[in-house]
Design a protein around this motif. Structure first.
Motif, PDB file in Angstrom:
ATOM      1  N   ASN A   1       0.711  -1.261   0.204  1.00  0.00           N
ATOM      2  CA  ASN A   1      -0.045  -0.047   0.055  1.00  0.00           C
ATOM      3  C   ASN A   1       1.017   1.377  -0.105  1.00  0.00           C
ATOM      4  O   ASN A   1       0.620   2.253  -0.532  1.00  0.00           O
ATOM      5  N   ALA A   2       1.963   1.361   0.780  1.00  0.00           N
ATOM      6  CA  ALA A   2       2.750   2.309   0.822  1.00  0.00           C
ATOM      7  C   ALA A   2       3.538   2.807  -0.494  1.00  0.00           C
ATOM      8  O   ALA A   2       3.631   3.901  -0.962  1.00  0.00           O
ATOM      9  N   ILE A   3       4.164   1.467  -0.925  1.00  0.00           N
ATOM     10  CA  ILE A   3       4.762   1.756  -2.295  1.00  0.00           C
ATOM     11  C   ILE A   3       3.719   2.073  -3.480  1.00  0.00           C
ATOM     12  O   ILE A   3       4.086   3.008  -4.387  1.00  0.00           O
ATOM     13  N   PHE A   4       2.610   1.408  -3.442  1.00  0.00           N
ATOM     14  CA  PHE A   4       1.654   1.697  -4.576  1.00  0.00           C
ATOM     15  C   PHE A   4       1.209   3.317  -4.425  1.00  0.00           C
ATOM     16  O   PHE A   4       1.150   3.901  -5.382  1.00  0.00           O
TER      17      PHE A   4
ATOM     18  N   LEU B   1      -3.669  -8.031  -3.233  1.00  0.00           N
ATOM     19  CA  LEU B   1      -4.895  -8.060  -3.068  1.00  0.00           C
ATOM     20  C   LEU B   1      -5.229  -7.977  -1.367  1.00  0.00           C
ATOM     21  O   LEU B   1      -6.151  -7.105  -0.912  1.00  0.00           O
ATOM     22  N   ALA B   2      -4.708  -8.826  -0.716  1.00  0.00           N
ATOM     23  CA  ALA B   2      -4.960  -8.796   0.659  1.00  0.00           C
ATOM     24  C   ALA B   2      -4.454  -7.589   1.482  1.00  0.00           C
ATOM     25  O   ALA B   2      -5.355  -6.862   2.265  1.00  0.00           O
ATOM     26  N   ALA B   3      -3.549  -7.151   0.894  1.00  0.00           N
ATOM     27  CA  ALA B   3      -3.225  -5.846   1.603  1.00  0.00           C
ATOM     28  C   ALA B   3      -3.854  -4.470   1.126  1.00  0.00           C
ATOM     29  O   ALA B   3      -4.338  -3.694   1.589  1.00  0.00           O
ATOM     30  N   PHE B   4      -4.452  -4.478   0.003  1.00  0.00           N
ATOM     31  CA  PHE B   4      -5.249  -3.659  -0.718  1.00  0.00           C
ATOM     32  C   PHE B   4      -6.527  -3.566   0.263  1.00  0.00           C
ATOM     33  O   PHE B   4      -7.220  -2.539   0.296  1.00  0.00           O
TER      34      PHE B   4
END
Length: 152
Positions: free
Chosen positions: A58-61, A115-118
Motif C-alpha cells: 500500500n505504501a509503495i503503491f 489483494l490482501a494488503a489492498f
C-alpha cells in the motif's frame, strides 16, 4: 541431489512473472529434479516475498501513484486489483485461498498478497491464506508437471 538447480527453482518461484507456474515445470521437466523436492523448494521460494508485499504494498503503491512516470503501471495494477476485489470481499479468506490456489496467470502469491494488503486483511490471516493457496497451487502444478513427460 542437485542443490544448485533446486536453488534456481526457489528463486524463480519468488519472481512475480514466473512463480510456481513456471518454476515447478522447469525443475521437474527441465532439470529432471525430484517432484517433491521441487514442489517444496518452489513453495518456500514463493512464500519469500509475501510478508514484504503484505507490509509494503500500500505504501509503495501510494508513492508510485504520485508520479506520472508510473501511471501506466499503477493503472494496470489498479485494474487487476479492482477486477478481483469483488469476489474476495464476498468470500474473504476462502476467496483468497482459492484465488491463490488456482494456478492461472495473475493468481499467484504476489497478486494474492497485493489483494490482501489492498483489502486490509489481517497480516497473519493474509499470510496463512496465501500459504494455503500456495500449497494447493504447488500440488496442482507438480501433479501436472509430473504427468506431462509421460504425455510426450
Amino acid at each position: 541431489m542437485d542443490w544448485y538447480s533446486l536453488f534456481k527453482v526457489f528463486i524463480m518461484s519468488a519472481i512475480p512473472l514466473t512463480e510456481q507456474r513456471a518454476a515447478i515445470p522447469i525443475g521437474i521437466i527441465g532439470y529432471g529434479l525430484n517432484p517433491i523436492a521441487t514442489m517444496i523448494a518452489s513453495f518456500l521460494g514463493s512464500l519469500l516475498p509475501v510478508p514484504f508485499v503484505l507490509l509494503c504494498f500500500n505504501a509503495i503503491f501510494k508513492w508510485m501513484k504520485g508520479y506520472e512516470f508510473f501511471k501506466p503501471l499503477t493503472n494496470f495494477i489498479e485494474n487487476k486489483l479492482q477486477k478481483n476485489t469483488g469476489k474476495l470481499e464476498k468470500y474473504k479468506e476462502i476467496g483468497l485461498i482459492t484465488f491463490v490456489g488456482i494456478p492461472l496467470p495473475t493468481t499467484g502469491l504476489w497478486t494474492g498478497s497485493a489483494l490482501a494488503a489492498f483489502l486490509g486483511f489481517d497480516l497473519k490471516k493474509a499470510f496463512i491464506c496465501n500459504a494455503l493457496g500456495g500449497i494447493i497451487s504447488a500440488v496442482i502444478v507438480t501433479a501436472i508437471s509430473s504427468l506431462f513427460p509421460a504425455m510426450i
